[in-house]
Design a protein around this motif. Structure first.
Motif, short mmCIF file in Angstrom:
data_model
loop_
_atom_site.label_atom_id
_atom_site.label_comp_id
_atom_site.label_asym_id
_atom_site.label_seq_id
_atom_site.Cartn_x
_atom_site.Cartn_y
_atom_site.Cartn_z
N HIS A 102 52.08 75.02 52.01
CA HIS A 102 52.25 73.89 53.05
C HIS A 102 51.19 73.24 54.05
CE1 HIS A 102 56.67 74.20 51.33
NE2 HIS A 102 56.29 73.11 50.81
N LEU A 103 50.98 74.52 54.82
CA LEU A 103 50.10 74.32 55.92
C LEU A 103 48.63 74.08 55.51
CD1 LEU A 103 49.44 74.48 58.79
CD2 LEU A 103 49.36 77.11 58.70
N LYS A 104 48.39 74.78 54.18
CA LYS A 104 46.89 74.40 53.63
C LYS A 104 46.71 73.24 53.40
CE LYS A 104 46.32 79.32 52.05
NZ LYS A 104 46.24 80.15 51.10
N ALA A 105 47.88 72.49 52.52
CA ALA A 105 47.87 71.04 52.00
C ALA A 105 47.80 70.08 53.09
CB ALA A 105 49.25 71.03 51.18
N LEU A 106 48.56 70.42 54.20
CA LEU A 106 48.68 69.38 55.37
C LEU A 106 47.21 69.35 56.01
CD1 LEU A 106 50.77 67.78 56.92
CD2 LEU A 106 50.48 69.83 58.55
N MET A 107 46.64 70.61 56.17
CA MET A 107 45.26 70.88 56.55
C MET A 107 44.26 70.00 55.74
SD MET A 107 45.02 74.72 58.11
CE MET A 107 43.38 74.65 58.40
N ASP A 108 44.16 70.02 54.48
CA ASP A 108 43.40 69.32 53.33
C ASP A 108 43.74 67.95 53.73
OD1 ASP A 108 42.20 71.78 52.71
OD2 ASP A 108 43.35 71.94 50.85
N ASN A 109 44.91 67.40 53.76
CA ASN A 109 45.08 66.01 53.80
C ASN A 109 44.58 65.52 54.77
OD1 ASN A 109 46.59 66.28 51.03
ND2 ASN A 109 48.59 66.30 52.13
N HIS A 110 44.72 66.04 56.06
CA HIS A 110 44.24 65.50 57.24
C HIS A 110 42.61 65.96 57.71
CE1 HIS A 110 48.01 63.59 58.60
NE2 HIS A 110 48.63 64.47 57.97
N GLN A 111 42.13 66.60 56.74
CA GLN A 111 40.91 67.13 56.96
C GLN A 111 40.67 67.87 58.41
OE1 GLN A 111 38.55 63.48 56.76
NE2 GLN A 111 38.56 63.60 54.39
N LEU A 112 41.63 68.85 58.61
CA LEU A 112 41.58 69.62 59.48
C LEU A 112 41.12 71.05 59.26
CD1 LEU A 112 45.07 68.96 60.79
CD2 LEU A 112 43.19 68.06 61.86
N ASN A 113 40.17 71.66 60.40
CA ASN A 113 39.67 72.96 60.04
C ASN A 113 40.67 74.00 60.94
OD1 ASN A 113 39.11 72.62 62.86
ND2 ASN A 113 36.90 72.30 62.32
N VAL A 114 40.63 75.26 60.61
CA VAL A 114 41.29 76.05 61.23
C VAL A 114 41.20 76.02 62.88
CG1 VAL A 114 41.38 78.58 61.96
CG2 VAL A 114 41.05 77.87 59.53
N LYS A 115 40.18 75.80 63.57
CA LYS A 115 40.08 75.62 64.85
C LYS A 115 40.97 74.55 65.69
CE LYS A 115 36.91 75.57 68.72
NZ LYS A 115 35.53 75.59 69.42
N ARG A 116 40.71 73.38 64.83
CA ARG A 116 41.43 71.97 65.34
C ARG A 116 42.91 72.15 65.06
NH1 ARG A 116 42.69 68.09 68.27
NH2 ARG A 116 42.87 66.18 67.46
N THR A 117 43.36 72.76 63.84
CA THR A 117 44.69 72.90 63.57
C THR A 117 45.36 73.87 64.68
OG1 THR A 117 44.31 72.64 61.31
CG2 THR A 117 46.42 73.55 61.72
N ALA A 118 44.68 75.12 65.00
CA ALA A 118 45.20 75.87 66.00
C ALA A 118 45.41 75.38 67.24
CB ALA A 118 44.37 77.23 65.97
N GLY A 119 44.33 74.35 67.46
CA GLY A 119 44.50 73.59 69.04
C GLY A 119 45.68 72.79 68.81
N LEU A 120 45.86 72.04 67.71
CA LEU A 120 47.00 70.84 67.80
C LEU A 120 48.74 71.68 67.66
CD1 LEU A 120 45.81 68.71 64.82
CD2 LEU A 120 46.26 68.20 67.19
N MET A 121 48.56 73.08 67.23
CA MET A 121 49.64 73.72 67.12
C MET A 121 49.93 74.70 68.50
SD MET A 121 49.60 75.20 63.14
CE MET A 121 51.42 75.46 62.68
N SER A 122 48.89 74.56 69.29
CA SER A 122 49.02 75.51 70.54
C SER A 122 49.03 76.80 70.40
CB SER A 122 50.05 75.04 71.44
OG SER A 122 49.58 73.33 71.84
N VAL A 123 48.42 77.29 69.45
CA VAL A 123 48.33 78.91 68.67
C VAL A 123 46.97 79.17 68.78
CG1 VAL A 123 50.42 78.61 67.62
CG2 VAL A 123 48.45 78.49 66.53
N SER A 124 46.52 80.59 68.54
CA SER A 124 45.37 81.08 68.55
C SER A 124 44.97 80.81 67.08
CB SER A 124 45.24 82.55 68.89
OG SER A 124 46.02 83.49 67.97
N VAL A 125 43.60 81.14 67.07
CA VAL A 125 43.02 80.87 65.56
C VAL A 125 43.57 82.15 64.85
CG1 VAL A 125 40.73 80.76 64.43
CG2 VAL A 125 41.12 79.61 66.34
N GLY A 126 43.70 83.33 65.51
CA GLY A 126 44.12 84.49 64.79
C GLY A 126 45.65 84.26 64.15
N ALA A 127 46.38 83.69 64.95
CA ALA A 127 47.79 83.53 64.56
C ALA A 127 47.63 82.56 63.21
CB ALA A 127 48.68 82.90 65.75
N LEU A 128 46.91 81.45 63.38
CA LEU A 128 46.83 80.54 62.27
C LEU A 128 46.41 81.39 60.83
CD1 LEU A 128 47.39 77.62 61.48
CD2 LEU A 128 45.00 77.22 61.91
#
Length: 69
Positions: free
Chosen positions: A5-31
């Motif tokens: 689900h997370l991968k699909a959401l990232m693909d649909n919104h063209q989000l990379n790992v760093k941007r997604t982690a920022g939006l979720m307020s978590v570390s890149v490692g957690a993501l």
């Protein structure tokens, strides 16, 4: 709230790992752990991502008038 689900959401919104982690307020490692399925995705982080993806893109203010798009 699966890694798929997370991968699909990232693909649909063209989000990379760093941007997604920022939006979720978590570390890149957690993501990365969530994407690999090593750890369950935090419900609060998931909900925060959904909310932030729904925020208005622009707000236009002219005098006393404003518009959200």
């Amino acid at each position: 709230m699966t890694p798929e689900h997370l991968k699909a959401l990232m693909d649909n919104h063209q989000l990379n790992v760093k941007r997604t982690a920022g939006l979720m307020s978590v570390s890149v490692g957690a993501l990365y752990h969530w994407l690999k399925g090593d750890r369950p995705i935090s419900r609060s982080a998931w909900e925060l991502l959904i909310i932030r993806l729904q925020e208005p893109v622009t707000i236009t203010i002219v005098g006393d008038n404003w518009q959200v798009r």
